[in-house]
Design a protein around this motif. Structure first.
Motif, PDB file in Angstrom:
ATOM      1  N   THR A  85      27.065  48.119 -13.578  1.00  0.00           N
ATOM      2  CA  THR A  85      26.995  46.828 -12.900  1.00  0.00           C
ATOM      3  C   THR A  85      25.608  46.661 -12.299  1.00  0.00           C
ATOM      4  O   THR A  85      24.720  47.486 -12.549  1.00  0.00           O
ATOM      5  N   THR A  86      25.421  45.611 -11.521  1.00  0.00           N
ATOM      6  CA  THR A  86      24.133  45.354 -10.879  1.00  0.00           C
ATOM      7  C   THR A  86      24.323  45.190  -9.378  1.00  0.00           C
ATOM      8  O   THR A  86      25.430  44.954  -8.905  1.00  0.00           O
ATOM      9  N   ASP A  88      24.233  43.269  -5.958  1.00  0.00           N
ATOM     10  CA  ASP A  88      24.528  41.889  -5.589  1.00  0.00           C
ATOM     11  C   ASP A  88      23.385  41.291  -4.755  1.00  0.00           C
ATOM     12  O   ASP A  88      22.520  42.009  -4.262  1.00  0.00           O
ATOM     13  N   ASP A  89      23.419  39.980  -4.579  1.00  0.00           N
ATOM     14  CA  ASP A  89      22.405  39.303  -3.768  1.00  0.00           C
ATOM     15  C   ASP A  89      22.418  39.775  -2.316  1.00  0.00           C
ATOM     16  O   ASP A  89      21.386  39.770  -1.661  1.00  0.00           O
ATOM     17  N   TYR A  91      23.093  42.805  -1.093  1.00  0.00           N
ATOM     18  CA  TYR A  91      23.122  44.268  -0.955  1.00  0.00           C
ATOM     19  C   TYR A  91      22.405  44.751   0.301  1.00  0.00           C
ATOM     20  O   TYR A  91      22.766  45.764   0.881  1.00  0.00           O
ATOM     21  N   ASP A 164      30.732  44.980  -1.403  1.00  0.00           N
ATOM     22  CA  ASP A 164      29.911  43.779  -1.315  1.00  0.00           C
ATOM     23  C   ASP A 164      28.483  44.003  -1.807  1.00  0.00           C
ATOM     24  O   ASP A 164      27.749  43.035  -2.011  1.00  0.00           O
ATOM     25  N   GLU A 167      27.974  43.891  -7.876  1.00  0.00           N
ATOM     26  CA  GLU A 167      28.708  42.834  -8.575  1.00  0.00           C
ATOM     27  C   GLU A 167      29.950  43.463  -9.211  1.00  0.00           C
ATOM     28  O   GLU A 167      29.840  44.342 -10.062  1.00  0.00           O
ATOM     29  N   ASP A 169      33.413  42.533 -11.268  1.00  0.00           N
ATOM     30  CA  ASP A 169      34.174  41.492 -11.983  1.00  0.00           C
ATOM     31  C   ASP A 169      35.648  41.733 -11.738  1.00  0.00           C
ATOM     32  O   ASP A 169      36.178  42.799 -12.017  1.00  0.00           O
TER      33      ASP A 169
END
Length: 170
Positions: A85-86, A88-89, A91, A164, A167, A169
């Motif tokens: 995953t990546t 998140d905004d 982080y 949080d 990312e 899904d």
């Protein structure tokens, strides 16, 4: 032979009497000496993240710390998972941990610069932890944490982050 038994019995009786007498003499001597004792505070490691709560009066979001101290966490359930995953905004609002928050008394936190974090950075997740904790009002709640690493290698340094920070899904 009997004399040795009498000596042993006398010594066994004399030891507790002398201990009691010594402790009583210390108690009576304390009034003459001024003593100060400082209480030592046993700080149990407290780990805090932040969460946004809705302020009812103004409809504004309020940042409130989430407390994952060892005394509040009553169970942690681990499960194996494997996905990529990546970050998140949001982080930056979370922390990197050595252990799942609340599972150890001394939990080290790391800076995001340690892993050269940026929004969208690819991370590999290999474990999930569901943390069950008590809030201030006594209610029970849960939080999910994921163990991440920045390399595909299993030997890479692993960190725990709040759900949080990555990312996910659903």
């Amino acid at each position: 032979m009997r004399r040795g038994l009498f000596v042993d019995a006398g010594l066994l009786l004399l030891i507790p009497i002398s201990i009691v007498g010594f402790s009583m003499s210390i108690e009576s001597d304390r009034s003459t000496y001024r003593t100060t004792q400082t209480a030592k505070v046993n700080d149990i490691a407290t780990t805090t993240d932040t969460e946004y709560t809705n302020d009812d009066a103004n409809d504004n979001l309020k940042v409130q710390p989430m407390d994952f101290s060892v005394s509040r966490v009553y169970r942690v359930k681990y499960s194996n998972t494997k996905f990529r995953t990546t970050l998140d905004d949001d982080y930056r609002e979370e922390r990197l941990y050595r252990y799942v928050p609340g599972s150890k008394k001394a939990n080290r936190t790391y800076s995001w610069s340690k892993i050269k974090a940026k929004v969208g950075k690819r991370v590999y997740v290999d474990k999930k932890a569901k943390v069950y904790y008590r809030e201030d009002d006594g209610e029970r709640d849960t939080e999910d944490f994921y163990r991440i690493r920045t390399s595909n290698s299993n030997k890479a340094q692993k960190y725990w982050v709040n759900e949080d920070a990555v990312e996910i899904d659903d």
